[in-house]
Write a protein that holds these residues in place. Structure first.
Motif, PDB file in Angstrom:
ATOM      1  N   CYS A 193       3.103   3.622 -10.950  1.00 48.29           N
ATOM      2  CA  CYS A 193       2.847   2.660 -10.491  1.00 48.29           C
ATOM      3  C   CYS A 193       2.143   1.753 -11.400  1.00 48.29           C
ATOM      4  N   LYS A 235       0.138  -0.698 -10.038  1.00 43.75           N
ATOM      5  CA  LYS A 235      -0.586  -2.067  -9.289  1.00 43.75           C
ATOM      6  C   LYS A 235      -1.716  -2.085 -10.306  1.00 43.75           C
ATOM      7  N   PHE A 236      -2.232  -0.708 -10.615  1.00 41.96           N
ATOM      8  CA  PHE A 236      -3.704  -1.106 -11.383  1.00 41.96           C
ATOM      9  C   PHE A 236      -4.845  -1.139 -10.410  1.00 41.96           C
ATOM     10  N   CYS A 237      -5.472  -0.465  -9.408  1.00 39.99           N
ATOM     11  CA  CYS A 237      -6.201  -0.732  -8.663  1.00 39.99           C
ATOM     12  C   CYS A 237      -7.459  -0.229  -9.538  1.00 39.99           C
ATOM     13  N   TYR A 266     -10.344   1.660  -9.705  1.00 39.04           N
ATOM     14  CA  TYR A 266     -10.336   3.232  -9.499  1.00 39.04           C
ATOM     15  C   TYR A 266      -9.823   3.989  -9.659  1.00 39.04           C
ATOM     16  N   CYS A 267      -8.645   3.927 -10.042  1.00 43.55           N
ATOM     17  CA  CYS A 267      -7.319   4.907  -9.572  1.00 43.55           C
ATOM     18  C   CYS A 267      -6.817   4.916 -10.594  1.00 43.55           C
ATOM     19  N   VAL A 327      -3.980   7.105 -11.072  1.00 43.50           N
ATOM     20  CA  VAL A 327      -2.000   6.992 -10.695  1.00 43.50           C
ATOM     21  C   VAL A 327      -1.192   6.066 -12.117  1.00 43.50           C
ATOM     22  N   PRO A 328      -1.269   4.571 -12.086  1.00 40.36           N
ATOM     23  CA  PRO A 328      -1.009   4.234 -12.608  1.00 40.36           C
ATOM     24  C   PRO A 328      -0.633   4.712 -14.517  1.00 40.36           C
ATOM     25  N   GLN A 387       4.665   4.877  -4.563  1.00 42.53           N
ATOM     26  CA  GLN A 387       3.245   4.984  -3.851  1.00 42.53           C
ATOM     27  C   GLN A 387       3.215   3.231  -3.665  1.00 42.53           C
ATOM     28  N   ASN A 388       3.933   2.324  -3.820  1.00 36.18           N
ATOM     29  CA  ASN A 388       4.119   1.299  -3.780  1.00 36.18           C
ATOM     30  C   ASN A 388       5.806   1.015  -3.006  1.00 36.18           C
ATOM     31  N   ARG A 415      -7.508  -5.100  -5.702  1.00 37.29           N
ATOM     32  CA  ARG A 415      -6.456  -5.171  -4.803  1.00 37.29           C
ATOM     33  C   ARG A 415      -5.637  -6.194  -4.456  1.00 37.29           C
TER      34      ARG A 415
END
Ligand code: SAH
Ligand code: SF4
Ligand code: F3S
Length: 424
Positions: free
Chosen positions: A192, A194-196, A198-199, A201-202, A236-237, A311
């Motif tokens: 991913c 997107k680098f939200c 809080y996340c 996953v990336p 993830q996206n 977001r």
């Protein structure tokens, strides 16, 4: 030994993704190591991890191990872990105590920890320093190495940590032992970008990499030919599928080509509200075998919080997309994810989440209390909402979620609808 490094994990370079078809090999020395032996695998986290566990099981099966669900009988215990929230982390740390106890009685038990948790620096360091009895630690990028790592650990009899903080490649050709005979997970995209804020996953999964559509469609066709009725395309996206490839082939095309394979049912998760195109909507509406189900995480009803979450959409844009989906796709069911108690979330911000929920009346929502993840940008913000307030907000939100979920389900009262039923 290879330990993870968060700075490396954050990096996104223009290094080309490689498509690797022959990374996975079984060394002769371990060809039969599982004969007469059993393994147990515990899986935490998202569908991606569930499917990774199916690949790990595929490898264990090729090594001739058989599956057990009884920890007391297992010769190899594998934990496929998730790092998304503190409670996922705590569950794994809890189970480690139990395994240690078993290992004290039988030192030949091999313990493997894989998945997203070891990709965190703090976790791998703790395993190295305080859990020396854990034999193999690997990450999300090197499942294919399990045969080699088992071989090494049997010879060397000491802990081996091999976790790579790399952007990642696309590894094809892993064996798979699927949990179901009718429903199958199919990866279409890894990582991913997107680098939200809080996340994690990336950092745990690397950069966004799409599989080649030829490989995906080949997999779907083979599943269809083997009696599978349903595929769920995973990423993830997923909407951003193909953006990292050179052939301009999009998710709309992939959905349409997957529909044309004739497989009975197609699902896909997760859709980020950011990349949803009109072509995608038209394709979903057009084909009966693409399920009218969209998981579209909103995360918050407050524009301020969405901005802090990075977001990249606001509520107005989300609503426009939501109503477009409702209008164009007959009987569409839309579900969502929401985080409560993000740093600085005021009562007013939270009321906005309640308001938007009452307006959009999702069919279901997965709701979470914000959990600080070390290394993410949000971790630098002061986590200033008390647990009590977070819990109150979660409860209030859940009561609304349940109310609309019941309404959505009641629409089917006394109706006969087609479904796939599987006995286990
Ligand atoms: N890629 C998906 C979500 C993957 S994670 C997407 O962007 O939609 C699944 C959900 O876990 C997220 O949608 C979010 O609601 C939640 N989540 C992620 N990080 C979290 C954190 N640090 N604390 C609480 N919930 C989190
Ligand atoms: Fe996490 Fe955001 Fe990527 Fe989803 S889109 S995996 S929430 S960073
Ligand atoms: Fe968890 Fe990793 Fe999935 S952190 S939610 S298992 S991508």
């Amino acid at each position: 030994m290879n330990l993870p490094n968060i700075k490396e994990a954050r990096k996104r370079t223009d290094k080309k993704v490689e498509f690797l078809y022959d990374k996975y090999k079984i060394p002769d020395s371990v060809k039969d190591i599982g004969k007469g032996k059993k393994y147990l695998i515990l899986t935490y986290g998202c569908q991606m991890n569930v499917h990774d566990s199916e690949n790990i099981s595929g490898i264990m099966k090729e090594l001739k191990y058989t599956l057990t669900d009884d920890m007391e009988k297992a010769d190899v215990i594998i934990l496929n872990t998730c790092a998304i929230r503190e409670n996922a982390h705590n569950k794994v740390m809890g189970i480690l105590g139990r395994i240690k106890h078993l290992k004290e009685k039988n030192k030949d038990i091999i313990t493997i920890i894989g998945g997203c948790m070891p990709q965190e620096e703090s976790v791998s360091n703790t395993l190295k320093e305080k859990y020396k009895w854990v034999d193999i630690v690997l990450g999300t990028h090197n499942i294919y190495e399990i045969p080699k790592l088992l071989d090494n650990v049997m010879k060397e009899k000491k802990q081996d940590i091999e976790v790579y903080s790399v952007e990642g490649d696309v590894i094809e050709g892993l064996p798979v032992k699927r949990d179901s005979k009718y429903k199958a997970w199919v990866n279409i995209q890894y990582g991913c970008d997107k680098f939200c804020s809080y996340c994690i996953v990336p950092y745990t999964r690397g950069k966004q990499r799409s599989r080649k559509h030829e490989d995906i469609l080949k997999e779907v066709e083979s599943l269809r030919d083997n009696g599978y009725l349903e595929v769920t395309l995973l990423g993830q996206n997923v909407n951003a599928y193909g953006k990292d490839l050179e052939d301009n082939y999009t998710l709309a095309e992939l959905l349409s080509d997957t529909a044309k394979t004739g497989i009975k049912r197609i699902r896909f998760v997760t859709s980020h509200p950011w990349d949803f195109t009109d072509e995608m909507i038209d394709v979903i509406a057009k084909y009966d075998n693409i399920m009218p189900y969209i998981h579209l995480p909103i995360q918050s009803g407050s524009d301020d919080i969405l901005k802090k979450m990075n977001r990249k959409y606001n509520i107005k844009e989300y609503k426009t997309l939501f109503y477009k989906l409702k209008k164009k796709i007959p009987n569409v069911s839309i579900t969502t994810d929401i985080i409560v108690g993000f740093p600085n979330e005021s009562d007013e911000d939270f009321e906005k989440t309640i308001d938007i929920y009452n307006e959009l009346k999702f069919d279901l929502a997965y709701t979470f209390i914000y959990s600080k993840r070390e290394g993410t940008p949000a971790a630098k913000l002061k986590d200033d909402i008390s647990l009590e307030v977070k819990e109150e907000r979660l409860q209030r939100l859940n009561s609304i979620v349940n109310k609309y979920a019941k309404e959505a389900n009641m629409k089917y009262l006394n109706k006969v609808v087609p479904d796939t039923i599987e006995s286990l």
